[in-house]
Each structure stands twice: as structure tokens, then as C-alpha cells.
Scaffold this active site. Structure first.
Site, PDB file in Angstrom:
ATOM      1  N   GLU A 112       0.859  -1.196   0.000  1.00 11.68           N
ATOM      2  CA  GLU A 112       0.000   0.000   0.000  1.00 11.68           C
ATOM      3  C   GLU A 112       0.887   1.236   0.000  1.00 11.68           C
ATOM      4  O   GLU A 112       2.000   1.195   0.513  1.00 11.68           O
ATOM      5  CB  GLU A 112      -0.844   0.067   1.282  1.00 11.68           C
ATOM      6  CG  GLU A 112      -1.778  -1.078   1.495  1.00 11.68           C
ATOM      7  CD  GLU A 112      -2.217  -1.143   2.966  1.00 11.68           C
ATOM      8  OE1 GLU A 112      -2.544  -0.087   3.538  1.00 11.68           O
ATOM      9  OE2 GLU A 112      -2.212  -2.240   3.523  1.00 11.68           O
ATOM     10  N   LYS A 114       2.354   4.602   1.366  1.00  9.16           N
ATOM     11  CA  LYS A 114       2.493   5.146   2.718  1.00  9.16           C
ATOM     12  C   LYS A 114       2.198   6.644   2.639  1.00  9.16           C
ATOM     13  O   LYS A 114       3.053   7.445   2.265  1.00  9.16           O
ATOM     14  CB  LYS A 114       3.898   4.893   3.253  1.00  9.16           C
ATOM     15  CG  LYS A 114       4.052   5.284   4.718  1.00  9.16           C
ATOM     16  CD  LYS A 114       5.380   4.799   5.255  1.00  9.16           C
ATOM     17  CE  LYS A 114       5.526   5.000   6.736  1.00  9.16           C
ATOM     18  NZ  LYS A 114       5.315   6.363   7.192  1.00  9.16           N
ATOM     19  N   ASP A 116       1.618  10.371   3.695  1.00  4.91           N
ATOM     20  CA  ASP A 116       2.322  11.170   4.685  1.00  4.91           C
ATOM     21  C   ASP A 116       1.347  12.111   5.393  1.00  4.91           C
ATOM     22  O   ASP A 116       1.173  13.261   5.022  1.00  4.91           O
ATOM     23  CB  ASP A 116       3.435  11.964   3.996  1.00  4.91           C
ATOM     24  CG  ASP A 116       4.502  12.376   4.984  1.00  4.91           C
ATOM     25  OD1 ASP A 116       4.403  11.975   6.161  1.00  4.91           O
ATOM     26  OD2 ASP A 116       5.423  13.105   4.579  1.00  4.91           O
ATOM     27  N   TYR A 222      -6.885   2.011   6.481  1.00  6.05           N
ATOM     28  CA  TYR A 222      -6.021   0.869   6.183  1.00  6.05           C
ATOM     29  C   TYR A 222      -6.077  -0.272   7.191  1.00  6.05           C
ATOM     30  O   TYR A 222      -5.369  -1.259   7.026  1.00  6.05           O
ATOM     31  CB  TYR A 222      -4.583   1.295   5.895  1.00  6.05           C
ATOM     32  CG  TYR A 222      -3.926   2.210   6.925  1.00  6.05           C
ATOM     33  CD1 TYR A 222      -3.689   1.771   8.214  1.00  6.05           C
ATOM     34  CD2 TYR A 222      -3.521   3.489   6.570  1.00  6.05           C
ATOM     35  CE1 TYR A 222      -3.073   2.600   9.138  1.00  6.05           C
ATOM     36  CE2 TYR A 222      -2.904   4.326   7.485  1.00  6.05           C
ATOM     37  CZ  TYR A 222      -2.684   3.878   8.777  1.00  6.05           C
ATOM     38  OH  TYR A 222      -2.083   4.689   9.677  1.00  6.05           O
ATOM     39  N   LYS A 310      10.846   3.158   2.759  1.00  9.12           N
ATOM     40  CA  LYS A 310      10.865   4.617   2.600  1.00  9.12           C
ATOM     41  C   LYS A 310      11.584   5.001   1.313  1.00  9.12           C
ATOM     42  O   LYS A 310      12.672   4.505   1.047  1.00  9.12           O
ATOM     43  CB  LYS A 310      11.608   5.248   3.782  1.00  9.12           C
ATOM     44  CG  LYS A 310      10.857   5.159   5.093  1.00  9.12           C
ATOM     45  CD  LYS A 310       9.859   6.306   5.192  1.00  9.12           C
ATOM     46  CE  LYS A 310       9.354   6.511   6.583  1.00  9.12           C
ATOM     47  NZ  LYS A 310      10.081   7.344   7.446  1.00  9.12           N
ATOM     48  N   CYS A 402      13.677  48.973  -6.186  1.00 10.74           N
ATOM     49  CA  CYS A 402      13.312  47.781  -6.954  1.00 10.74           C
ATOM     50  C   CYS A 402      14.496  47.369  -7.836  1.00 10.74           C
ATOM     51  O   CYS A 402      15.028  48.200  -8.578  1.00 10.74           O
ATOM     52  CB  CYS A 402      12.092  48.065  -7.811  1.00 10.74           C
ATOM     53  SG  CYS A 402      11.715  46.723  -8.947  1.00 10.74           S
ATOM     54  N   CYS A 405      13.380  48.071 -11.704  1.00 12.02           N
ATOM     55  CA  CYS A 405      13.104  49.397 -12.267  1.00 12.02           C
ATOM     56  C   CYS A 405      13.666  50.531 -11.427  1.00 12.02           C
ATOM     57  O   CYS A 405      13.579  51.692 -11.823  1.00 12.02           O
ATOM     58  CB  CYS A 405      11.598  49.588 -12.423  1.00 12.02           C
ATOM     59  SG  CYS A 405      10.757  49.795 -10.843  1.00 12.02           S
ATOM     60  N   CYS A 420       7.276  46.852  -4.703  1.00  9.05           N
ATOM     61  CA  CYS A 420       7.673  47.947  -5.581  1.00  9.05           C
ATOM     62  C   CYS A 420       6.393  48.704  -5.909  1.00  9.05           C
ATOM     63  O   CYS A 420       5.411  48.104  -6.328  1.00  9.05           O
ATOM     64  CB  CYS A 420       8.294  47.385  -6.865  1.00  9.05           C
ATOM     65  SG  CYS A 420       8.442  48.616  -8.172  1.00  9.05           S
ATOM     66  N   CYS A 425       6.655  49.180 -13.506  1.00  8.41           N
ATOM     67  CA  CYS A 425       7.856  48.359 -13.381  1.00  8.41           C
ATOM     68  C   CYS A 425       7.771  47.192 -14.368  1.00  8.41           C
ATOM     69  O   CYS A 425       6.776  46.482 -14.393  1.00  8.41           O
ATOM     70  CB  CYS A 425       7.960  47.839 -11.944  1.00  8.41           C
ATOM     71  SG  CYS A 425       9.238  46.612 -11.716  1.00  8.41           S
TER      72      CYS A 425
END
Ligand code: IVH
Length: 661
Positions: A112, A114, A116, A222, A310, A402, A405, A420, A425
Site C-alpha cells: 500500500e 504510505k 504522509d 487501512y 521509505k 526595486c 526598475c 515595488c 515596473c
């Protein structure tokens, strides 16, 4: 049976079936609007007949009142962890150990994914969901029943012959929900979650169930247990039974008769893991036969009949060589770490986002530092933490001007981002054009990054309105653009003039105005001119538009440069009008309501849903066009305004009377 009871029963059954089709099987058969209408009808009936409300009703997924903490609950049997196999060798060791334990008997394995997330136990009695408990320390967890109810793929009622059973599985958050959550948090100046698992864990353990509900968690089952032990003789069969009972069981599972089949499954999902809408960190391999599982038994920490294979972590260590800032469409500056290139699960990574100054401070990262980076999904990699401070480390400073520009940079007190302020710009312009052309906005195919860069750099496009003046001749002169693509692009740009107003509004790039708000604004006001002329208070009449959004809209239209853009777009023949679809049926059709204060039994959402179900409209502010103000306890200025304007004021009973009239 009373006819209401029958209608309620039927509605619940229908809603449950559609929830299963939508959330578990991913095969919806009705539209969201149809589902909402059924749900509202059920909510209305239950509100009228509170005695008929049951905890397994589909309406009960909304979450109750916030709590102060969680009650601790002992597990029916320990929720242990799994041993890990980090490579082929360790997997082979596991397989040899199992073969030895089986003493010559054949062994079948179930593989199956795994997922997370975090594990959770859900308890059912007489077909009803009664309790959910987090893993906690494995012996004792926390009662998160109210929160778990908001997980749509977790059935609140199951048909089947089991009187009492327990389902263990993984509560997860999809990448999409995760990215949406983080985008929202960042826009609100809140810290982003590091990964979907943390966001899911925070969601499941939130004190306010509304927070859980908003995270859109999912649950994959599960294990099927009774009194803490497996119910069936085969794990594979128990997964199938769980699926029959209506649980979401991950479809990517395989019954393997030998090690070769197992390895094939492991390799397949290592290759394909990016296709999944959620994150996995490996594959769990379990011995299928429960009698064999029982014979092999457990060590203190983990079962001997299962292992977690894993996949290589999608993290790697490297060095920050520089930090540069990128300028986005709204002018927001995003610091980006330029890294010494490093391979992370098959992809070379040389850049990682640092989000904003606060994030840099939180990480304590400086130029020259060694860092751990992580790749997840398709999103740009990010820096997890500093692993070693560089000898010649230098702190990053947000530039005062910036970098593209030379424009002025400001950072608002309440915001995480620096911006900015120069609307011309070029970096902002490029992003604006890309946004304008994107699928959900004006959907102009063929206007990608490479083309936009050239158009802006060559001065052919100084505003999105210039797109409508481009000729095939000009486009054909660009790099990597043939005559045919040039013709196509001109045609696509031309076609976009016919797009409806919400897309045009979206294309203007007003802060906080996304697709949905654009739609609601167009629907409420019917034309761009009426939106442009509206004061903030009037703007709040649109659903979901509050002070922040209305102020941003006002600010946009108060800027002469933006008005000039609007006029130019009008001149290009874009649609500025939107036929308003008024609901003409229903008892309250054509009536506008404003809700204020706390009502004795209905939440604001419920009151709104009922008014809308009857064809009425709910607006955020009181004006001469308001038909009724519904006022509860601690009603404030809206009530005063209604009194001033002579708008009829209703209490909850008055509203109910009007609805049932
Ligand atoms: S079985 C004794 N199956 O991985 C059996 N766990 O490292 C214990 N997990 O705590 C769990 N997907 O949170 C199992 N298909 C799966 C799983 C899975 C994810 C998680 C679970 C568990 C951890 C163990």
C-alpha cells in the site's frame, strides 16, 4: 412516519450517496449547486424540527463550538509504528526474516502507499460513527471526534453487519489544499506551514472544528479492527470490506505473491509519486494472512509482519550562494536563494524560495550558509533550515529600490511582503501580462513567459491593452515564433475580447480580487462602470466583499493610471457589461437582506442559506436598496443605519415567519 421524517430520511440518504460518490469515489453525479440545494433543504427541515436532528446527519459535518482542550482516550490496542527499510538491502532482510518465520509456508504480501499524514482511529457502533482518536503516544490519544466529523470522506454511518468496530487510517491534506492554505496564510501575513502533514496535524488537533473543516482533510482507511484486533482472515479482504463499507481505501494497492511483484510496485510508485495529488513517503508492505501476522507477532515497537519501505528523502544539503529578489505582479518582492546546484530525487535544484523577510529571519539564513532544502510536488523548492553557518556569511538586506526598475520599495506594517510601488515596473508588467493571459483569466493561448519577456523588453507591450494592437508581423519577428504561431496568437488575442466581464475584472489585477470575487462583483453590479463608481460601502453589498477588498478596489480605481488602462480596454472592445441574473422564483425573490448581530438559534451562514434558498439576496451593508435588516443580539451600526433609513427590522422569529409565510 410523519411526512417530514420521511423527507428528512430521504434527503440524508441522497446526500450520503452523493458525498460517497464525490469524496470517496471521486465520481460526482450532481453539481455542487445541486448538492448545496439538497443540503440547505435538509438544514432548513432540521432547524424547524430540532427533535429530528441526529448526529449522523450530513449537516453535522460543519463543526461545533470551539473547546479548551482534548480529552485523552486509551486505544483499544497500541497504535504502534512500523520499522523502516531504507534501501533494497533492508527490504531483502525483512523478506528473509518473514520467510524464516513462515517456516516454508507460502507468504502473500499487500503493498500500500504510505501516505504522509497522521494516523487516526475512528470508532463505529451500530453503524454510526461515534469517536475519533489521534495516535498520541500510541497508547493514549486525543479525542478529536468533532473535528473528524468535518472530514467528508469519513462516513458518519455505515451499512454492514458489524455491531462495533474500529477503522484506523491516515488523515491527510492534498497538495492542492495545502498550497491554497499557504497562499492564503501568506497573503494574510501569517507563517506558511512547512508541509501538508504539519498542516493536517494542526487541522485535526485544532480547538475550533471550523478550522479543521476549512483545511479540507481527507481520510484513507487501512486497518479494520474489533476489540483492537483484525476482524478478517486476510488483510487484503479487510481493505476490500472497508471499501464496501464506504470508506476511502487507497486504490493504489496490490496483492503480491512474491518479492518480484513487490519490487515492481515499489519501483512503479517511486517513479509515479509526483502524479499523486497528495504526498507519500514510501510504501507499506504487510503480510496478508492474519493468522500468519498473529504467529509472527510484534517487537516492542512494531509488528514483525510489516515494514515501511521509505523512498529517498526529497531533501538535500547545499549552500546558499546568493539571495536575489523577484518582483511579482502586485509588486511583491520575493527573496529567492540561489543554491550550489544539487540533485534531489532526480532533479537538479539551483533555486529555492525564501518567501519574505520574516521567513529569512525565522530561518536565520545568510548568504554563504549551508542549508537543507526540500522539494515537494511541483512547487519551487524551499529551505528547511540552516545546517552550517558559512565562514564568510553575509546577511541579506531587502533592497531599498526595486532591482528591476529602481522604483520605491515599501513594506506596510500589517504585511509580510515588501512591494515595488511603480505600476510601470517591467517585472510587474510581465507578471501582469502573464496573469491577464492565464487560463482562468483571459485564457489567451500562446502567450507564455518567453513571448511576454520579449514583448515587454522590446517595448511592444507597455500595458495589457497594447496586446490588442499587436500585429502578426510584429509577433513573427520574435525569437522562436513562426508565422503560423504569430497568426494564431493574434487570433487568440482577438477572440479574448468576447470574454465575459468577470474575466476582464480578473485581468485588471486588483489585489484580493480573484476569480470568485470578480464573478460576484460582476453579478452584483452588472457593469464595470458601476463597480468603478461605487464607494467602499456600496462595494460591500457584493457577497464576500468586506472592508479589505472594497478598499483595494477603491484604491485601484482611484489611481489615474489604472483608469487610463480601463478606458483603453474599453476602446479595444472588451466586455464591460454583465447581464445580472436575478432569481425570479422563490418567496423572497428580488428582496435584499442584511444580517447583523447574533441570532438566538441560527448562525449567520444558516440564516443566509435560508434566505438564498427562498430566492433572496444577502448583502453586507445597509442602503436605500435594503428590504430588510435581520438583527440579533449586539447588533451595531447596521441596525442604527436601518433605523435611520426606515428599513424594516426583523428578529429571527420575524425572519422565520417571512420564510414560512
Ligand atoms: S499500517 C501496525 N498502513 O505510517 C500497522 N500505516 O510508520 C501500523 N501510514 O503510524 C500502520 N500509510 O501513520 C499503515 N497504508 C498504511 C500507511 C501507514 C501511512 C503511517 C501511519 C503509521 C506510520 C508508520
Amino acid at each position: 412516519m410523519a411526512p417530514v421524517q420521511t423527507e428528512i430520511d430521504e434527503l440524508r440518504q441522497t446526500l450520503r450517496r452523493h458525498e460517497h460518490l464525490y469524496y470517496v469515489l471521486d465520481q460526482p453525479q450532481i453539481t455542487d449547486a445541486e448538492y448545496d440545494a439538497l443540503m440547505r433543504r435538509l438544514q432548513a427541515l432540521e432547524a424547524e424540527h430540532p427533535d429530528l436532528l441526529t448526529p449522523d446527519s450530513p449537516t453535522q459535518r460543519v463543526g461545533g463550538a470551539p473547546r479548551d482542550g482534548f480529552v485523552k482516550v486509551a486505544h483499544s490496542s497500541p497504535m504502534l509504528s512500523l520499522d523502516n527499510a531504507l534501501n533494497e538491502g533492508e527490504l531483502n532482510e525483512f523478506l528473509s526474516r518473514v520467510a524464516a518465520l513462515a517456516a516454508g509456508d507460502p507468504v502473500q504480501y499487500v503493498a500500500e502507499l504510505k501516505l504522509d499524514g497522521l494516523s487516526m482511529a475512528a470508532h463505529y457502533r451500530d453503524g454510526l460513527f461515534v469517536q475519533a482518536v489521534t495516535r498520541g503516544d500510541g497508547q493514549v490519544g486525543e479525542d478529536v471526534t468533532t473535528n473528524a466529523r468535518t472530514i467528508r470522506s469519513l462516513p458518519l454511518r455505515v451499512a454492514g453487519e458489524w455491531d462495533a468496530f474500529e477503522v484506523r487510517g491516515e488523515a491527510i491534506m492534498t497538495r492542492r489544499s495545502f498550497e491554497k492554505l499557504n497562499a492564503g496564510r501568506m497573503a494574510a501575513g501569517l507563517a506558511a506551514f512547512a508541509n501538508p502533514r504539519n498542516a493536517a496535524a494542526g487541522g485535526l488537533r485544532a480547538l475550533d472544528p471550523k478550522v479543521t473543516a476549512a483545511r479540507g482533510l481527507d481520510f484513507h482507511a487501512y486497518l479494520l479492527l474489533r476489540d483492537g484486533v483484525p476482524v478478517m482472515q486476510s488483510h487484503w479482504e479487510s481493505l476490500n470490506e472497508l471499501s464496501r463499507l464506504g470508506f476511502k481505501v487507497n486504490p493504489h494497492r496490490r496483492l503480491c505473491g512474491n518479492a518480484a511483484e513487490l519490487r515492481e510496485f515499489l519501483a512503479e510508485w517511486e517513479r509515479r509519486r509526483e502524479e499523486l495529488p497528495y504526498e507519500i513517503d514510501g510504501v507499506v508492505v504487510k503480510v496478508d494472512s492474519i493468522p500468519q501476522q498473529n504467529r509472527f507477532g510484534w517487537t516492542a515497537k512494531a509488528p514483525r509482519w510489516a515494514i515501511a519501505f521509505k523512498y529517498a528523502a526529497r531533501q538535500a544539503e547545499t549552500v546558499v550562494e546568493a539571495i536575489e529578489v523577484q518582483v511579482g505582479r502586485t509588486g511583491a518582492l520575493t527573496p529567492v536563494a540561489h543554491l550550489r546546484p544539487v540533485a534531489v530525487s532526480g532533479v537538479t535544484v539551483s533555486r529555492a524560495t525564501l518567501h519574505n523577510e520574516d521567513e529569512i529571519r525565522r530561518l536565520g539564513v545568510e548568504i554563504g550558509d549551508g542549508v537543507l532544502i526540500e522539494r515537494s510536488g511541483d512547487v519551487i523548492p524551499k529551505v528547511v533550515r540552516v545546517t552550517a553557518q558559512g565562514a564568510d556569511r553575509r546577511p541579506f538586506r531587502m533592497p531599498a529600490e526595486c532591482p528591476v526598475c529602481g522604483g520605491h520599495i515599501v513594506r506596510e506594517e500589517s504585511e509580510a511582503a515588501s512591494r515595488c510601488v511603480n505600476t510601470n515596473c517591467p517585472a510587474r508588467l510581465k507578471e501582469s501580462v502573464l496573469h491577464f493571459a492565464s487560463r482562468p483569466v483571459m485564457a489567451i493561448d500562446g502567450l507564455g513567459e518567453a513571448v511576454v519577456d520579449q514583448l515587454v523588453d522590446r517595448g511592444l507591450v507597455r500595458s495589457v491593452a497594447d496586446l490588442y494592437d499587436l500585429t502578426a508581423g510584429q509577433l513573427a519577428g520574435l525569437e522562436r515564433m513562426g508565422q503560423k504561431s504569430a497568426d494564431n496568437l493574434v487570433r487568440n488575442i482577438d477572440k479574448s475580447r468576447a470574454n465575459p466581464l468577470p474575466r476582464v475584472i480578473g485581468g485588471l489585477g486588483i489585489r484580493f480580487v480573484g476569480e470568485r470575487t470578480a464573478q460576484l462583483l460582476a453579478q452584483t453590479f452588472g457593469s464595470l462602470d458601476r463597480i468603478r463608481e461605487a464607494d467602499p460601502e456600496t462595494l460591500c453589498q457584493a457577497e464576500e466583499v468586506g472592508p479589505k477588498v472594497s478598499a483595494s478596489i477603491r484604491e485601484f480605481f482611484d489611481e489615474p493610471r489604472n483608469l487610463e488602462l480601463v478606458e483603453r480596454l474599453r476602446g479595444k472592445g472588451l466586455r464591460f457589461d454583465h447581464p445580472i441574473k436575478e432569481r425570479t422564483t422563490g418567496r423572497l425573490a428580488g428582496k435584499t437582506f442584511v444580517l447583523t448581530g447574533t441570532l438566538p438559534t441560527l448562525t449567520r451562514e444558516e440564516a443566509k442559506a435560508r434566505i438564498e434558498a427562498a430566492g433572496g439576496k444577502v448583502s453586507g451593508s445597509v442602503s436605500g436598496k435594503t428590504h430588510y435588516v435581520v438583527a440579533g443580539e449586539e447588533a451595531g451600526s447596521k441596525l442604527a443605519k436601518a433605523q435611520d433609513l426606515g428599513v424594516p427590522i426583523l428578529d429571527e422569529a420575524g425572519l422565520t415567519a417571512l420564510l414560512n409565510d
